[in-house]
Design a protein around this motif. Sequence first.
Motif, mmCIF file in Angstrom:
data_model
loop_
_atom_site.group_PDB
_atom_site.id
_atom_site.type_symbol
_atom_site.label_atom_id
_atom_site.label_comp_id
_atom_site.label_asym_id
_atom_site.label_seq_id
_atom_site.Cartn_x
_atom_site.Cartn_y
_atom_site.Cartn_z
ATOM 1 N N LEU A 162 -7.477 9.020 10.561
ATOM 2 C CA LEU A 162 -6.456 9.499 10.776
ATOM 3 C C LEU A 162 -5.078 9.687 10.982
ATOM 4 N N PRO A 163 -4.424 10.664 11.059
ATOM 5 C CA PRO A 163 -5.113 12.355 9.538
ATOM 6 C C PRO A 163 -4.646 11.721 8.191
ATOM 7 N N ASN A 164 -4.352 10.323 8.035
ATOM 8 C CA ASN A 164 -4.496 9.917 6.415
ATOM 9 C C ASN A 164 -5.743 9.462 6.107
ATOM 10 N N ASN A 165 -7.271 9.985 6.865
ATOM 11 C CA ASN A 165 -7.995 9.654 6.018
ATOM 12 C C ASN A 165 -8.579 9.628 4.241
ATOM 13 N N HIS A 166 -7.935 9.881 3.684
ATOM 14 C CA HIS A 166 -7.750 10.518 2.726
ATOM 15 C C HIS A 166 -8.785 9.257 1.176
ATOM 16 N N VAL A 167 -9.305 9.537 0.885
ATOM 17 C CA VAL A 167 -9.692 8.802 -0.612
ATOM 18 C C VAL A 167 -9.095 8.957 -1.243
ATOM 19 N N LEU A 168 -8.019 9.942 -2.009
ATOM 20 C CA LEU A 168 -7.298 10.112 -3.294
ATOM 21 C C LEU A 168 -6.221 9.958 -2.988
ATOM 22 N N GLY A 215 5.610 -13.196 -9.422
ATOM 23 C CA GLY A 215 6.931 -13.141 -7.932
ATOM 24 C C GLY A 215 5.476 -12.959 -6.932
ATOM 25 N N ASP A 216 5.893 -13.336 -5.640
ATOM 26 C CA ASP A 216 5.057 -13.328 -4.762
ATOM 27 C C ASP A 216 6.013 -12.125 -3.853
ATOM 28 N N ILE A 217 4.974 -11.956 -2.516
ATOM 29 C CA ILE A 217 5.515 -10.518 -2.110
ATOM 30 C C ILE A 217 7.280 -10.591 -1.496
ATOM 31 N N THR A 218 7.941 -11.605 -1.695
ATOM 32 C CA THR A 218 9.077 -12.005 -1.436
ATOM 33 C C THR A 218 10.324 -11.266 -2.070
ATOM 34 N N VAL A 219 9.437 -11.449 -3.171
ATOM 35 C CA VAL A 219 10.322 -9.864 -4.450
ATOM 36 C C VAL A 219 9.822 -8.739 -4.324
ATOM 37 N N SER A 220 8.241 -8.174 -3.554
ATOM 38 C CA SER A 220 7.794 -7.152 -3.708
ATOM 39 C C SER A 220 7.713 -6.505 -3.135
ATOM 40 N N THR A 221 7.459 -4.894 -3.608
ATOM 41 C CA THR A 221 7.264 -3.763 -2.772
ATOM 42 C C THR A 221 6.352 -3.445 -1.873
ATOM 43 N N LEU A 222 5.856 -2.988 -0.073
ATOM 44 C CA LEU A 222 4.514 -3.444 -0.261
ATOM 45 C C LEU A 222 4.638 -1.902 0.906
ATOM 46 N N ILE A 223 3.555 -1.440 0.815
ATOM 47 C CA ILE A 223 3.253 0.146 0.884
ATOM 48 C C ILE A 223 1.515 -0.390 1.828
ATOM 49 N N ASP A 224 1.734 0.629 2.828
ATOM 50 C CA ASP A 224 0.959 0.848 3.835
ATOM 51 C C ASP A 224 -0.281 2.203 2.939
ATOM 52 N N MET A 225 -1.056 2.065 2.735
ATOM 53 C CA MET A 225 -2.002 3.453 2.219
ATOM 54 C C MET A 225 -2.072 4.602 3.576
ATOM 55 N N ASP A 226 -2.467 3.677 4.635
ATOM 56 C CA ASP A 226 -2.972 5.285 5.513
ATOM 57 C C ASP A 226 -1.733 5.070 6.890
ATOM 58 N N ASP A 227 -0.204 4.678 6.120
ATOM 59 C CA ASP A 227 0.167 5.072 7.188
ATOM 60 C C ASP A 227 0.489 4.694 8.770
ATOM 61 N N GLU A 228 -0.745 3.123 8.281
ATOM 62 C CA GLU A 228 -0.560 2.819 9.915
ATOM 63 C C GLU A 228 -0.713 1.337 10.298
ATOM 64 N N TRP A 255 -8.939 15.730 -0.520
ATOM 65 C CA TRP A 255 -9.269 14.995 -0.799
ATOM 66 C C TRP A 255 -9.799 13.996 0.232
ATOM 67 N N LEU A 256 -10.735 14.212 0.761
ATOM 68 C CA LEU A 256 -11.844 13.075 2.094
ATOM 69 C C LEU A 256 -13.097 13.105 0.937
ATOM 70 N N GLN A 257 -13.202 12.159 2.058
ATOM 71 C CA GLN A 257 -14.585 11.490 1.409
ATOM 72 C C GLN A 257 -16.292 12.170 1.458
ATOM 73 N N GLN A 258 -15.755 12.926 2.025
ATOM 74 C CA GLN A 258 -17.021 14.581 2.600
ATOM 75 C C GLN A 258 -17.038 15.512 1.034
ATOM 76 N N ASN A 259 -15.739 15.395 0.687
ATOM 77 C CA ASN A 259 -15.536 16.080 -1.001
ATOM 78 C C ASN A 259 -16.066 15.328 -1.933
ATOM 79 N N ILE A 260 -14.920 13.980 -1.774
ATOM 80 C CA ILE A 260 -14.820 13.442 -2.978
ATOM 81 C C ILE A 260 -16.230 12.398 -2.490
ATOM 82 N N GLY A 261 -16.488 11.853 -2.013
ATOM 83 C CA GLY A 261 -17.296 10.613 -2.031
ATOM 84 C C GLY A 261 -16.611 9.484 -1.537
#
Length: 529
Positions: free
Chosen positions: A173-179, A489-502, A205-211
């Motif tokens: 939470l609060p970004n526990n969405h599945v989409l 390439g690998d992570i040294t040249v890559s953009t990295l994004i965490d999906m739940d912002d935590e 867009w939460l698990q209880q609605n989308i699955g």
Amino acid sequence: MASLVKNTCPVSSALALAIGLLGACGDDTGGTGPASTTSATNPSSPTTPATDTATPTTGGTDSGVPTSGNSDSNSQGDSTSVGTSQGESTGAPVTSGPDSTSTTADGTTGGIKFDLQPDTTTDGTTGGLVLQGSCRPSEIHGASGGFPKYTDPNYKPFLDRKIAVVTTNAQELPNNHVLHIVDIDGPVPPPNMNYAAPKYRHPTWLQQNIGRVFGLTLDSDGNIYVAATTVYGANPSPSKIKRIDSVTGAITDFATLPNNGPAFGNLNYDCVSETIYVSSHEDGRIYQLDMSGKVVSTYRHSTKNVTMGPANDPGEPNGQFTPLGDRVWAVQSHAGRLYYSVWKEDTGRQNADSNEVWSVAYVDEGGVPDPATAKLEFLAPPYLGQPYSNPITDLSFAATGWMLISQRTMINDNQTSAHQSTTYEYQYNMGTWELKGTTFIVGELPGSAAGGVDHDFEEGGYVWMTGDALDFYTPAVVYGLQGTPHKGGDITVSTLIDMDDELQDQDKTEQGDVELPIPGDAMPVPPPQ
């Protein structure tokens, strides 16, 4: 002069000679509906570092070695009988539609390897002939359908931007969405550290609605479709395909298919036939659905059997996974053929039979597979010199003859682990897909691909992949989406994004699939490096 931009609506070679250019690949009109309320997030980084472990663990923590999977993945889903089936046929007439290579006016090979579009006349007209389907030029180049156009004011900053559509398991939470929709446009952020990309998440867009969902696809109008999955553990709604409206973001049931537990692999929209293909882990069939969710046909890899309408397999659905070797996962329509992967082994069940990629041609523009044309394209490479591979869960193509495959580490039918799978690049060469290797290295821990892959369309652009442990040994623990330059390439040249912002907890095994729709249209992605 021969056209370099060939068929925007892939059809067989014979049909292509008789029909005109793309002026008529369909329209791009959308539904209407009330705006919904949500928020776009632009997260900041937390200050508390994660704790690393040096021994195997269970559930969502990483140690850099295989684990016993997710903590909720040891039970089967609820058994609920759904669907009825009709009689089956023995297949369809044989037609062939071989790929060909486009040439420029001087006879040299052009950039598009799949020449499926009849040339325009010298004045650029199409002769008034109409092609079937909803295709835009970008969709034959490999784009993942149309662009969502939600009327929600919070979505306005995402319009006309490069975005990624991503599925995950429910996270913190609060970004526990599945989409999720991720803004991946703008100046390239510093590599090898978390980029707090703006994200749009509709409040429903939460698990209880989308699955619980893994695979996703978009139609030409930007509607999103997601399929029930068991990769995160048992699924109480294993028979559902959901539709997310491209204007309102509203979730509806698109289709209910015969499935009492194993759920589905992946799904893909074909803009020529205007149908959706979805692979079932229950009966081993690929279901072709029209845009009302009705079954048009089914195709079973193990028997090369085609049914018109629903299948009528004795004892199905029985709530059991179809055996390895009969189990299709990735599905992707490309150049007049349906490509699909066959799950034959994984980390927990290593055997002498490698995972595979097959393809089958369509009978005609209606998109029914022709089993007589089924072809083994290649065997999956063994993982980093090991004597086994993990199932291929996603395929991505460009018209330049570029294929990307992503694997997901599995240790059982509905148990996911990590760090035993990767992304591979292939190049089409004279009818054969040639392995170019692990051009794109996912994650700081080796083998961290989570099973989703797609590419953008910019010169000097990026390949986007879902993954575990993208950044692991720094205070910020990043699990989610990695963008790596087309050249590799690998992570040294890559953009990295965490999906739940935590960035404190290790969200191991929680990542899903990714697709990149584009606003407007695009030229083909540059040829492989």
